[in-house]
Scaffold this motif. Sequence first.
Motif, PDB file in Angstrom:
ATOM      1  N   PHE A  35      -4.603   2.275  -7.585  1.00 10.52           N
ATOM      2  CA  PHE A  35      -5.775   1.450  -7.321  1.00 10.52           C
ATOM      3  C   PHE A  35      -5.742   0.181  -8.186  1.00 10.52           C
ATOM      4  O   PHE A  35      -5.897  -0.931  -7.695  1.00 10.52           O
ATOM      5  CB  PHE A  35      -7.040   2.265  -7.619  1.00 10.52           C
ATOM      6  CG  PHE A  35      -8.320   1.482  -7.533  1.00 10.52           C
ATOM      7  CD1 PHE A  35      -8.892   1.195  -6.309  1.00 10.52           C
ATOM      8  CD2 PHE A  35      -8.949   1.027  -8.687  1.00 10.52           C
ATOM      9  CE1 PHE A  35     -10.075   0.477  -6.231  1.00 10.52           C
ATOM     10  CE2 PHE A  35     -10.134   0.307  -8.616  1.00 10.52           C
ATOM     11  CZ  PHE A  35     -10.691   0.027  -7.386  1.00 10.52           C
ATOM     12  N   MET A  36      -5.485   0.370  -9.470  1.00 10.98           N
ATOM     13  CA  MET A  36      -5.491  -0.778 -10.386  1.00 10.98           C
ATOM     14  C   MET A  36      -4.369  -1.758 -10.065  1.00 10.98           C
ATOM     15  O   MET A  36      -4.550  -2.976 -10.106  1.00 10.98           O
ATOM     16  CB  MET A  36      -5.377  -0.296 -11.838  1.00 10.98           C
ATOM     17  CG  MET A  36      -6.604   0.440 -12.312  1.00 10.98           C
ATOM     18  SD  MET A  36      -6.553   0.819 -14.073  1.00 10.98           S
ATOM     19  CE  MET A  36      -5.268   2.044 -14.147  1.00 10.98           C
ATOM     20  N   VAL A  37      -3.194  -1.191  -9.748  1.00  9.70           N
ATOM     21  CA  VAL A  37      -2.055  -2.050  -9.448  1.00  9.70           C
ATOM     22  C   VAL A  37      -2.329  -2.885  -8.195  1.00  9.70           C
ATOM     23  O   VAL A  37      -2.090  -4.095  -8.168  1.00  9.70           O
ATOM     24  CB  VAL A  37      -0.778  -1.204  -9.277  1.00  9.70           C
ATOM     25  CG1 VAL A  37       0.337  -2.009  -8.650  1.00  9.70           C
ATOM     26  CG2 VAL A  37      -0.322  -0.657 -10.619  1.00  9.70           C
ATOM     27  N   ALA A  38      -2.864  -2.238  -7.168  1.00  6.61           N
ATOM     28  CA  ALA A  38      -3.128  -2.959  -5.918  1.00  6.61           C
ATOM     29  C   ALA A  38      -4.167  -4.050  -6.141  1.00  6.61           C
ATOM     30  O   ALA A  38      -4.027  -5.179  -5.669  1.00  6.61           O
ATOM     31  CB  ALA A  38      -3.603  -1.975  -4.849  1.00  6.61           C
ATOM     32  N   LEU A  39      -5.193  -3.724  -6.906  1.00  3.25           N
ATOM     33  CA  LEU A  39      -6.249  -4.698  -7.180  1.00  3.25           C
ATOM     34  C   LEU A  39      -5.682  -5.889  -7.958  1.00  3.25           C
ATOM     35  O   LEU A  39      -5.947  -7.052  -7.649  1.00  3.25           O
ATOM     36  CB  LEU A  39      -7.345  -4.008  -7.988  1.00  3.25           C
ATOM     37  CG  LEU A  39      -8.649  -4.764  -8.156  1.00  3.25           C
ATOM     38  CD1 LEU A  39      -9.803  -3.773  -8.108  1.00  3.25           C
ATOM     39  CD2 LEU A  39      -8.741  -5.520  -9.443  1.00  3.25           C
TER      40      LEU A  39
END
Lengths: 329, 507, 171
Positions: B62-66
Amino acid sequence: MNNQNRRLFLKLTAAGLAAAGMPALSYGAGFPERTIKVFIPTRAGGGADRNFRNFGGVWKDYLGVELEPSFYPGAAGRVGYETYMGKAEDDCHDLIFGNMGPEVLNWVVKKPNFSLDDYFYFLMVDADPGCVFISEKSSMKTLDDVVAEGKKRTLTVATSRLAHPASLGMLVLANKTGMKVNLIPLSGGKNTRNGVLTGEVDLGVLPVTTAMGRKGIKVLGLFDERNLVPEDAPGAVLINTEYKLGIPPLAAGARAFGIKTAAAEKYPDRFDKLRETGMKVFTDPAYKEAVTKGKGSWALIAPGGIAECRKYVDNITALGQEYRGLLTG
Amino acid sequence: MALDFGVFVSLFVDTLDYWWIIIPATLLGILVGAIPGFSAANTIIILLPLTLSMEPATGMIFMVALYTASRLGAGIPAILVNIPGTAGAAATPLDGYPMAVAGRGQQALAISFTASVAAGLITTVAALILIPWLSQVAFHLHSVEMIVVMLFGISLIATISAGDTIKGLIAGFFGLMIGYIGADVVYEAPRGTFGFLELYDKVPLIPALVGLFAISEAFVVIERNTILSEQGAVKQQHAGWGPTFEGIRDTLVHWKEVVWTSLLGLVIGVIPGAGAAIASFVAYQQSRILSKTPELYGTGHVPGLIAPESANNGVTSGTLIPLLIIGVPGGATAAIMAVVLEYHGVAFGPDLFDSQPMIAYGSFTAMLITYILLGLMILPLTRYFSHVMVVPTVYMAPILIAFTLVGSFVPRAYVFDMGVAIVFGVIGYIARRTGYHVAAILIGVILGPLLENYFLRALRISQGDLTVLFSSAIGNTLWVLLLLSLLAPGLKRYLGRLKSAKTNATK
Amino acid sequence: MQQDPQHEARNILPDCIIPALALVFTVYYLTTITEVPWISQASAIVVSGLLSMAIVAFIIRSVWRIRRRRETLRLQGSLQAVLGYVPTSSRRIGLLALAVAYVWFIDSLGFTLTTLIFVFAAIVLLSSLANWKNALIISVSSSVIGYIVFLYFFKTRFPTGPIEDWLKSVL
């Protein structure tokens, strides 16, 4: 019994006791009315943030409202404290959560704009001893190696700030053993660790929670009289006694909640509620679970009230005054 | 740790299972990237309660995609309305905005997105292959080397205002002085703070950024009907899908530029403490030096937009490598990711790739998927985004000012910072009207404090011995390269003159 | 190109504002670091030296150009050169005043109301009162969007005022 049931049970018991006319529990009725705002004088994502999240996550259930952190980093905590003293309301809804060690020590070096009697700490959360650590890649393997090397050349020692109990410990050690050290302040635990890991500096000093159990890092010694974290810092030397430093076991990390004196005096019942509910957190299994799940160590959690905080502050102030010359470089 | 192709494919397929988290994260990332003041780092902080409650692998993806998507989002306002959403996009408007003003906003967006996606894909794959080597970079680049890397970025001040070097230097040094406001890292002594506590922790970047670029621009544009120039307005009206394809083509033609600037970004991203801002400035500067047409930079030149955009996307994959392997985050966002992973008790290190492949490799495969998704999702939108440009300035200027002031507030929650943005807006406005380059001031404000930190650290370590600056082999090599890059334009001119003199003589 | 040199001479008085600002700020900065350790002074001293050199170079160049009548220094027209001509100049000053007022009042009136008033007033200022309908639509929608995105969705700690308090009691 799961958490939910246990809390329900607690609530019912409390309600029952209150109905039975136990005055202690009806204190500060209607308080808190809104979110408790917590000023944190360091950056988000640091050690204080982690400690606050663990503690606040459980405390909120006892207070019935959220605890909302806001971060005011800068100038070794001064920005956070000055902002707190300037902005916080005197109604017990605004608290400060800091690290008593470096922050009080900072007042010794440079007085703040407010009087030190205008706030006090009332709820100590942990006592995190200072430690000396090194990269596993280093040629020095023990603290004796470090001392021997330090007699040959000046060692560079990473620290979070100059005015920090861990820096102080290192300076006293150098003083006693005759080794030469050059403290390099790298602002914050993470940067200090990185400086040691990447080999830019020879070794580092930090509160042990911020250094232990990390890949590539070896804790060589603790500025304490016993090793409370034998699993995470195996073989760590007890520097205070081993090298006869003659300083009390002062935690380098002593996170605590503080409050404006005016607020506690104006609303003693609210303040009592904060104190009482705060102490309950330490006996809540949910808190223990949160601490052990992260990188923290339950052994370093040290519940303390006003008296314990006062004692710590007095000790660190006295020691800071004694070594003031060394701290200001 | 070596990764064979079969394992990679199966991991890639496994990561696809996380589509339900990647898609919302991507959309949110574009949004927060495009709003000045928000960034991946502070959005992740705001969403910590959510991320902490997820499984570590899910949270990480989630964090990487964001994070990945926010990089692309930041380019949108940088190009269309001259507001870099984050410091990492600060070099994007240099050529992106002139293109937009000339009515080529749609094309500029397409270039920016294509370059970003291509750079992201290249560097993510490169990162996966080069992990064992890249993770060692942090061991070799210390303060001394970083000083030179910073100077690479700062040297852009001299070249950015090629029209009038003296004025450019005045603006740049003024910016550096402003950057030195605040407490120093060693003694925490407050300097030049006008007595404001809010300035102890240096001049806040976002207010400086939006003030110098956006607010000053809002004051300038009210003399026109729209942001577009007259010719631009005509061009914009007749645009269909053409400019989007033109933009994609432009980028593909300059594929070499994309490759080397993105790899440059990757390497800079790996260095702890250096981030997207320095990477994009250095890439822009080097691209200009190596170009055959340096005089076109700053006028809406395609490579001038490609360089910073592909470099700052290269940083994205780079910043994760030292975090995962040696536990040292490469940048602010990676540092927040570290907090989340530490909360779950994840132990960093090469073992992570064996013990928790979904976190280690998954971070990179998630990044790949996000980039592919972004390519499909965002390119068609270029046509609609660029319609912002035809909004009359009577509406545009007030909204710009309101929302950038708001954006200045967000990172630190100080109303004071909104005032800072206005002050920088006024400085920026005067600078624009009197021929000083606002980007030169900004480079000083952004890189000044970083340079000083490394400088003070190096001096402190050497106990005040200045020769430390020339004490390392890598550092000295970088010094030579810096010198060459500074001399290159003059040398090229000289050689060119010699050549034309020769041809004239033979005539 | 032998035209009347008076016509060609460019007025560089406005160009002196930024160097003057830089100089004043640098002098102020230097007065604040007289008592800090030298290591904390080093960077600023180096840069202030470089800045002074650049300003000296600027002055020398200007003097040289003024003597050749390529540039001139005069008060007349300087203000217009920076601010533009009426009505643009008065709109710029008005917009700046509104922005300052926005920051001034946001603490007491709250985010939503201040944004609404600012956007409305600024649009009217830049166009005319006759445009009040559009101004109203845009100001209301931007403050509503702002409220939803910043206060409701992202829970940013914007200063709150009567509107936020009311919404809180309603929602």
